[in-house]
Design a protein around this motif. Structure first.
Motif, mmCIF file in Angstrom:
data_model
loop_
_atom_site.group_PDB
_atom_site.id
_atom_site.type_symbol
_atom_site.label_atom_id
_atom_site.label_comp_id
_atom_site.label_asym_id
_atom_site.label_seq_id
_atom_site.Cartn_x
_atom_site.Cartn_y
_atom_site.Cartn_z
ATOM 1 N N ARG A 54 -51.400 5.626 -54.512
ATOM 2 C CA ARG A 54 -49.964 5.640 -54.808
ATOM 3 C C ARG A 54 -49.111 6.125 -53.625
ATOM 4 N NH1 ARG A 54 -51.984 10.317 -57.171
ATOM 5 N NH2 ARG A 54 -50.779 12.230 -56.765
ATOM 6 N N ILE A 55 -49.594 7.113 -52.874
ATOM 7 C CA ILE A 55 -48.804 7.642 -51.757
ATOM 8 C C ILE A 55 -48.734 6.619 -50.628
ATOM 9 C CG2 ILE A 55 -48.584 9.472 -50.058
ATOM 10 C CD1 ILE A 55 -48.060 10.340 -52.950
ATOM 11 N N TYR A 56 -49.869 6.022 -50.301
ATOM 12 C CA TYR A 56 -49.902 5.011 -49.243
ATOM 13 C C TYR A 56 -49.011 3.833 -49.622
ATOM 14 C CZ TYR A 56 -51.758 1.653 -45.859
ATOM 15 O OH TYR A 56 -51.883 0.740 -44.849
ATOM 16 N N GLN A 57 -49.074 3.431 -50.893
ATOM 17 C CA GLN A 57 -48.242 2.313 -51.348
ATOM 18 C C GLN A 57 -46.759 2.656 -51.257
ATOM 19 O OE1 GLN A 57 -47.268 1.426 -55.544
ATOM 20 N NE2 GLN A 57 -48.688 -0.274 -55.316
ATOM 21 N N ALA A 58 -46.398 3.854 -51.674
ATOM 22 C CA ALA A 58 -44.994 4.271 -51.609
ATOM 23 C C ALA A 58 -44.494 4.277 -50.163
ATOM 24 C CB ALA A 58 -44.837 5.662 -52.237
ATOM 25 N N PRO A 89 -47.497 5.718 -62.256
ATOM 26 C CA PRO A 89 -46.532 6.604 -62.932
ATOM 27 C C PRO A 89 -46.023 7.749 -62.068
ATOM 28 C CG PRO A 89 -48.322 6.045 -64.432
ATOM 29 C CD PRO A 89 -48.715 5.509 -63.077
ATOM 30 N N LEU A 90 -46.881 8.339 -61.231
ATOM 31 C CA LEU A 90 -46.484 9.519 -60.465
ATOM 32 C C LEU A 90 -45.513 9.204 -59.328
ATOM 33 C CD1 LEU A 90 -49.835 11.533 -60.281
ATOM 34 C CD2 LEU A 90 -47.876 11.908 -61.780
ATOM 35 N N THR A 91 -45.464 7.949 -58.886
ATOM 36 C CA THR A 91 -44.544 7.592 -57.790
ATOM 37 C C THR A 91 -43.534 6.527 -58.209
ATOM 38 O OG1 THR A 91 -46.238 6.033 -56.981
ATOM 39 C CG2 THR A 91 -46.126 8.191 -55.908
ATOM 40 N N SER A 92 -43.493 6.193 -59.482
ATOM 41 C CA SER A 92 -42.627 5.089 -59.926
ATOM 42 C C SER A 92 -41.150 5.391 -59.718
ATOM 43 C CB SER A 92 -42.904 4.761 -61.402
ATOM 44 O OG SER A 92 -42.695 5.899 -62.224
ATOM 45 N N ILE A 93 -40.716 6.594 -60.001
ATOM 46 C CA ILE A 93 -39.301 6.933 -59.800
ATOM 47 C C ILE A 93 -38.920 6.772 -58.340
ATOM 48 C CG2 ILE A 93 -37.606 8.795 -59.836
ATOM 49 C CD1 ILE A 93 -38.078 7.712 -62.573
ATOM 50 N N ARG A 94 -39.770 7.259 -57.458
ATOM 51 C CA ARG A 94 -39.502 7.159 -56.014
ATOM 52 C C ARG A 94 -39.425 5.704 -55.570
ATOM 53 N NH1 ARG A 94 -43.732 8.978 -51.187
ATOM 54 N NH2 ARG A 94 -42.884 7.580 -49.575
ATOM 55 N N THR A 95 -40.432 4.902 -55.906
ATOM 56 C CA THR A 95 -40.463 3.519 -55.424
ATOM 57 C C THR A 95 -39.395 2.663 -56.087
ATOM 58 O OG1 THR A 95 -42.220 3.034 -57.038
ATOM 59 C CG2 THR A 95 -42.902 3.575 -54.814
ATOM 60 N N PHE A 96 -39.173 2.860 -57.381
ATOM 61 C CA PHE A 96 -38.156 2.074 -58.085
ATOM 62 C C PHE A 96 -36.766 2.373 -57.517
ATOM 63 C CE2 PHE A 96 -40.352 1.048 -62.408
ATOM 64 C CZ PHE A 96 -41.521 0.734 -61.731
ATOM 65 N N SER A 97 -36.490 3.647 -57.246
ATOM 66 C CA SER A 97 -35.184 4.036 -56.697
ATOM 67 C C SER A 97 -34.986 3.455 -55.304
ATOM 68 C CB SER A 97 -35.073 5.567 -56.657
ATOM 69 O OG SER A 97 -35.149 6.123 -57.958
ATOM 70 N N THR A 98 -36.054 3.464 -54.512
ATOM 71 C CA THR A 98 -35.992 2.914 -53.160
ATOM 72 C C THR A 98 -35.645 1.429 -53.190
ATOM 73 O OG1 THR A 98 -37.585 4.509 -52.289
ATOM 74 C CG2 THR A 98 -37.337 2.440 -51.064
ATOM 75 N N LEU A 99 -36.315 0.681 -54.061
ATOM 76 C CA LEU A 99 -36.092 -0.761 -54.153
ATOM 77 C C LEU A 99 -34.726 -1.071 -54.771
ATOM 78 C CD1 LEU A 99 -39.678 -1.741 -55.309
ATOM 79 C CD2 LEU A 99 -38.616 -2.338 -53.120
ATOM 80 N N GLU A 100 -34.295 -0.246 -55.701
ATOM 81 C CA GLU A 100 -32.975 -0.434 -56.315
ATOM 82 C C GLU A 100 -31.878 -0.276 -55.275
ATOM 83 O OE1 GLU A 100 -30.790 -1.066 -60.044
ATOM 84 O OE2 GLU A 100 -32.904 -1.225 -59.516
ATOM 85 N N GLU A 101 -31.996 0.743 -54.452
ATOM 86 C CA GLU A 101 -30.993 0.985 -53.412
ATOM 87 C C GLU A 101 -30.991 -0.141 -52.382
ATOM 88 O OE1 GLU A 101 -29.788 4.443 -50.142
ATOM 89 O OE2 GLU A 101 -31.389 4.804 -51.604
ATOM 90 N N ALA A 102 -32.184 -0.692 -52.099
ATOM 91 C CA ALA A 102 -32.283 -1.785 -51.124
ATOM 92 C C ALA A 102 -31.936 -3.135 -51.737
ATOM 93 C CB ALA A 102 -33.702 -1.824 -50.556
ATOM 94 N N LYS A 103 -31.735 -3.177 -53.041
ATOM 95 C CA LYS A 103 -31.391 -4.397 -53.775
ATOM 96 C C LYS A 103 -32.466 -5.475 -53.632
ATOM 97 C CE LYS A 103 -26.412 -3.560 -53.538
ATOM 98 N NZ LYS A 103 -25.071 -4.100 -53.181
ATOM 99 N N ILE A 104 -33.713 -5.043 -53.729
ATOM 100 C CA ILE A 104 -34.844 -5.965 -53.688
ATOM 101 C C ILE A 104 -35.407 -6.115 -55.103
ATOM 102 C CG2 ILE A 104 -37.176 -6.367 -52.817
ATOM 103 C CD1 ILE A 104 -36.441 -4.787 -50.335
ATOM 104 N N PRO A 105 -35.334 -7.289 -55.689
ATOM 105 C CA PRO A 105 -35.904 -7.494 -57.027
ATOM 106 C C PRO A 105 -37.416 -7.265 -57.001
ATOM 107 C CG PRO A 105 -34.432 -9.297 -56.431
ATOM 108 C CD PRO A 105 -34.670 -8.502 -55.183
#
Length: 375
Positions: A62-66, A88-104
């Protein structure tokens, strides 16, 4: 070095054409036969759907993927869609990152029931809290395990009735993998099957850590402890093969004294089904990303948008046993499916109102890969 490599991969693939640019961040650590199948059939689907596909290995961590996603949003040409296995442990971080970058993005996950997580880690449902999270695409491990257990029970009961004139009480041993979500869901499936059948006693569900030798040793010990076992349900074909070896060492006759099945359509497992030793294997999940690309193709062609009502898309397992082995065996060697046109499964191309991702339809396309009309 990692950042340079990632940027190179993205730029090489995204410069091909003006087609849909999709990046798949896989869980791959090593290119095992399973992942070879995933990559091969996914590339075939992308080619026929005119999708520019980039595959990046996420190393199953999960960390490497994030960190990879953090780098992905910095490239000049961003993907039109990102597919990845969500943790689950990194979903908030990755989802927020992609949301801010506007990447579906579409996740390979099942967050539908996340009440066990702290509120701070709950992501909700697709297109709600995170608008660019288009959908979840899940493999139903629970149902796959349930179907496999039912298949093994049926085979054992038929043998009992044939030999004894009635179905005696059956003892079933479950060999689970570990404590990851996939393994837990499979364990729930075999438990559900056993609880619905009055003629079955689930004597034990024990972890064998996905290992051949562990499964063999634990089977032999538990066979002795429970004074015999009729069915071994395993959470992977590797463990099923280990239990099979243990059964043979104990002098048992497979598919007569004992019935054993696992998951993944492993090549060695299919060979053992051919030899009438292993009883069944649940599989087909390596088609999962290919089917998802069909949905992506339709979404970008505005024929079947990912919506809040259909935000979770689930694909099922198929059980291979003696009855259907001859037909489905040709779908295991995915390299032979290179000429299949996956547009024939899309609503954009066929104008069909519903999806049909069945193996029977895939077989028809394989038998006549150059047809002008989809079968």
């Amino acid at each position: 070095m990692k950042k340079m490599l990632l940027l190179s991969i993205i730029l090489i693939f995204s410069a091909k054409s003006q087609a849909i640019n999709v990046t798949y961040l896989s869980q791959t650590i090593n290119i095992t036969p399973y992942w070879h199948k995933v990559y091969s059939i996914t590339k075939t689907a992308a080619k026929s759907l005119d999708i520019n596909l980039t595959i990046i290995e996420g190393q199953g961590h999960r960390i490497y993927q994030a960190d990879l996603i953090d780098e992905l949003i910095k490239v000049a040409t961003k993907p039109d869609l990102l597919i990845f296995h969500a943790y689950p442990l990194t979903s908030i971080r990755t989802f927020s990152t992609l949301e801010e970058a506007k990447i579906p993005f579409v996740t390979i996950s099942d967050f539908e029931n996340e009440t066990t997580l702290p509120i701070s880690r709950q992501v909700g449902l697709p297109q709600m809290k995170f608008k660019y999270w288009l959908a979840e695409h899940a493999i139903d491990d629970n149902r796959g395990a349930y179907l496999l257990a039912n298949n093994l029970i049926k085979q054992a009961e038929e043998k009992n009735i044939k030999q004894n004139g009635s179905a005696n009480k059956l003892k079933i041993l479950a060999l689970s993998g570990d404590f990851i979500h996939e393994s837990i869901e499979r364990s729930k499936g075999v438990l559900k099957s056993a609880s619905q059948n009055d003629n079955v006693d689930l004597v034990q569900n024990i972890n064998a850590n996905w290992e051949y030798e562990s499964a063999k040793g634990k089977f032999k010990a538990l066979y002795s402890r429970h004074k015999g076992v009729d069915i071994v349900w395993a959470s992977s074909d590797v463990m099923a093969l280990g239990a099979l070896k243990g059964a043979i060492e104990l002098g048992l006759t497979p598919n007569n004294d004992i019935f054993i099945g696992g998951f993944d359509w492993d090549h060695d497992a299919i060979e053992k089904i051919k030899q009438r030793q292993l009883s069944a294997s649940a599989g087909g999940q390596f088609y999962n990303i290919a089917w998802l690309l069909v949905r992506v193709y339709d979404h970008f062609n505005k024929q079947s948008l990912f919506s809040k009502k259909t935000a979770q898309v689930t694909t099922d397992y198929t059980i291979i046993d003696q009855h259907n082995l001859a037909s489905y065996e040709k779908l295991i060697d995915v390299d032979k499916l290179s000429e299949v046109d996956f547009r024939c499964f899309s609503k954009t191309y066929t104008k069909e109102p519903t999806y049909n991702f069945s193996l029977d339809k895939l077989l028809k396309q394989l038998e006549q890969p150059n047809q002008k009309v989809c079968l």
